[in-house]
Design an enzyme around this catalytic site. Structure first.
Site, PDB file in Angstrom:
ATOM      1  N   ASP A   1       0.851  -1.195   0.000  1.00 41.86           N
ATOM      2  CA  ASP A   1       0.000   0.000   0.000  1.00 41.86           C
ATOM      3  C   ASP A   1       0.882   1.239   0.000  1.00 41.86           C
ATOM      4  OD1 ASP A   1      -3.270   0.264   0.703  1.00 41.86           O
ATOM      5  OD2 ASP A   1      -2.072   2.094   0.869  1.00 41.86           O
TER       6      ASP A   1
ATOM      7  N   PHE B   1     -32.281  -8.203  -0.850  1.00 41.18           N
ATOM      8  CA  PHE B   1     -32.262  -6.823  -1.371  1.00 41.18           C
ATOM      9  C   PHE B   1     -33.659  -6.281  -1.607  1.00 41.18           C
ATOM     10  CE2 PHE B   1     -27.951  -7.905  -1.569  1.00 41.18           C
ATOM     11  CZ  PHE B   1     -27.247  -6.714  -1.514  1.00 41.18           C
TER      12      PHE B   1
ATOM     13  N   ALA C   1     -36.884  -2.057   2.302  1.00 45.42           N
ATOM     14  CA  ALA C   1     -37.039  -0.618   2.050  1.00 45.42           C
ATOM     15  C   ALA C   1     -36.156   0.158   3.027  1.00 45.42           C
ATOM     16  CB  ALA C   1     -38.503  -0.233   2.245  1.00 45.42           C
TER      17      ALA C   1
ATOM     18  N   CYS D   1     -19.745   1.108  -3.393  1.00 45.68           N
ATOM     19  CA  CYS D   1     -19.909   0.375  -4.656  1.00 45.68           C
ATOM     20  C   CYS D   1     -21.139   0.774  -5.468  1.00 45.68           C
ATOM     21  CB  CYS D   1     -19.929  -1.115  -4.389  1.00 45.68           C
ATOM     22  SG  CYS D   1     -18.328  -1.726  -3.833  1.00 45.68           S
TER      23      CYS D   1
END
Ligand code: NAD
Length: 455
Positions: A30, A257, A260, A268
């Site tokens: 990194d 998914f 509500a 993403c």
């Protein structure tokens, strides 16, 4: 096998740590020295359940090392994962600066060290279709052949909050390349998962790259769809939690998914839907469904403001709001594009004060200097003397609140449940005036599309 993973974010660090757990020797690279300092103390720079223990175990076993330099174990390594960030530009286009920076560094190193052996450069970051072909073209400009370095796309599907589980139990592994030799090597790396029934899909670079965007765009579509149904429930008296259940029982639809809420956030869905729409537009195609999904999401994030302003007769100046949950979803400290940020900005703009609590998010740089915004140590301190409570993220700890205690400590017992955590009856029995998304409105407020809050 020896593996290098560049980028120790949510994807890179989880991938590197889990590959080490499978017995591979992994070097994580990194460029951020602050992150490396934390990693070298065997701690993850971000919250991901189960990651710290695995990180320490593999570090102690000598299978996981952290460095700032790609050079350290370059020569001996065959498989290189590029897992750096691909944030969005204002236009929605994916910013590939970090990806190409790693790509160029890789080829420069290959030539500088006069390597001749076969290496595989694997893009794990989410990148627009066509990126792999561009990387192949860059490789050619360095005078390196396909027989020396193969380019592979291997998109990541893990979810923050359950990333470790997802690594070991993926629904599928997708690898795209024109090099069979490279695909064989990656299949060998993932063999322990393949042996536990994970399907490996070998395909082209283009299909692999687009499959990630297609999957995320479809999941975002499910969320915006159920959010619109929730809004319609509020206008009709139907109950979105039952609607979701009924829809989800249909095998063709699936139960996931369909919760509500105040719109999707995270690192993403927002950026990937935008990048997909942008890419299609560049090719002369209007991606109408995904464009609508984004539009619905933007409005959904601000929708609660309409109810709040309506309830307080358009004046919330000086009122205090208890905000429960800041991360974009439970079990992560990631606040990128979180609905809590949109709601906080709107509340502060209207002169309100916020006392927020999140189990893992302990500071928000964007509000650090705002005296009207504070993060407190628990839900009860947040609720104390507040004029309204907004439940934004459905952390488990918010599911079993002592509602009587909360109610009696508030100035004004009104509860906005944006995640359907409590039934309207339960909140009402506890003495709250309540709004529960898709199930119960406050008073007679009906929010037509025209009435939705805009700042
Ligand atoms: P992140 O922003 O958390 O981490 C990226 C890391 O890359 C940072 O630590 C940064 O310092 C490092 N980096 C940047 N340039 C570098 C360089 N030149 N050399 C070495 N390190 C460098 O990103 P993330 O959330 O892990 O996402 C990475 C990619 O994976 C993105 O394309 C994202 O869309 C995709 N993805 C993310 C998730 C998720 O849940 N976060 C899931 C699937 C796919």
């Amino acid at each position: 096998m020896k593996v290098i993973v560049v980028g120790t974010g949510y994807v890179g660090l989880v991938t590197g740590t889990c590959l080490a757990d499978l017995g591979n020797f992994v070097t994580c690279v990194d460029s951020d020295p602050a992150k490396l300092d934390i990693l070298k103390t065997c701690k993850s720079p971000f919250y991901e359940p189960g990651l710290d223990e695995r990180l320490k175990r593999n570090f102690d076993a000598g299978r996981l090392v952290f460095t700032a330099s790609l050079k350290d174990s370059f020569r001996d390594t065959t498989l290189f994962f590029n897992a750096v960030g691909t944030p969005p530009y204002e236009s929605g286009e994916a910013d590939l600066t970090y990806v190409f920076s790693v790509v160029n560094e890789f080829f420069e190193m290959y030539n500088e060290l006069q390597c001749t052996d076969f290496k595989v450069l694997i893009t794990k970051s989410t990148v627009p279709v066509g990126t792999g072909s561009k990387i192949e073209a860059i490789r050619n400009t360095y005078g390196i052949s396909e027989d020396q370095v193969a380019i592979v796309s291997n998109p990541e599907f893990l979810r923050e909050g359950t990333a470790i589980y997802d690594f070991f139990h993926p629904d599928r592994i997708v690898v795209g390349s024109s090099s069979e030799q490279a695909l064989d090597l990656i299949q060998e790396l993932y063999d322990p998962l393949y042996r536990t029934q994970t399907p490996v899909i070998r395909t082209s670079l283009q299909t692999s790259e687009l499959s990630k965007y297609a999957s995320n765009a479809f999941l975002a579509t499910k969320i915006s769809f159920i959010n619109e149904m929730a809004n319609l429930c509020e206008l009709t008296g139907a109950d979105v939690s039952d609607i979701a259940k009924i829809m989800g029982m249909d095998g063709r639809i699936g139960k996931y998914f369909l919760h509500a809420g105040p719109g999707y956030g995270g690192s993403c869905f927002p950026k990937d839907t935008k990048a997909l729409v942008y890419l299609a537009k560049q090719l002369g195609y209007d991606l109408n469904v995904v464009s609508a999904v984004e539009k619905v999401n933007e409005t959904q994030k601000k929708r609660v403001m309409t109810y709040i302003l309506d309830y307080f007769d358009n004046d919330i100046s000086g009122k205090t709001f208890a905000l429960l949950g800041l991360s974009f979803k439970p079990n992560t400290d990631d606040v990128r594009e979180a609905s809590s940020l949109t709601i906080s900005e709107a509340l502060l703009k209207q002169g309100a004060r916020i006392k927020a609590f999140d189990p893992e998010v302990k500071s928000l740089p964007q509000f650090e200097d705002n005296q009207n915004f504070s993060i407190v140590s628990d839900s009860y301190t947040a609720a104390e003397s507040s004029d309204a409570l907004i439940l934004v993220t459905e952390w488990n700890t918010f599911r079993e609140l002592d509602l009587a205690r909360i109610r009696s400590s508030m100035n004004h017992p009104v509860f906005f449940d944006l995640r359907n955590v409590y039934s309207p009856q339960k909140l009402s029995d506890a003495g709250f005036e309540a709004y529960v998304i898709g199930r119960k409105l406050l008073g007679n407020t009906l929010v037509s599309s025209e009435k939705v809050y805009r700042d």
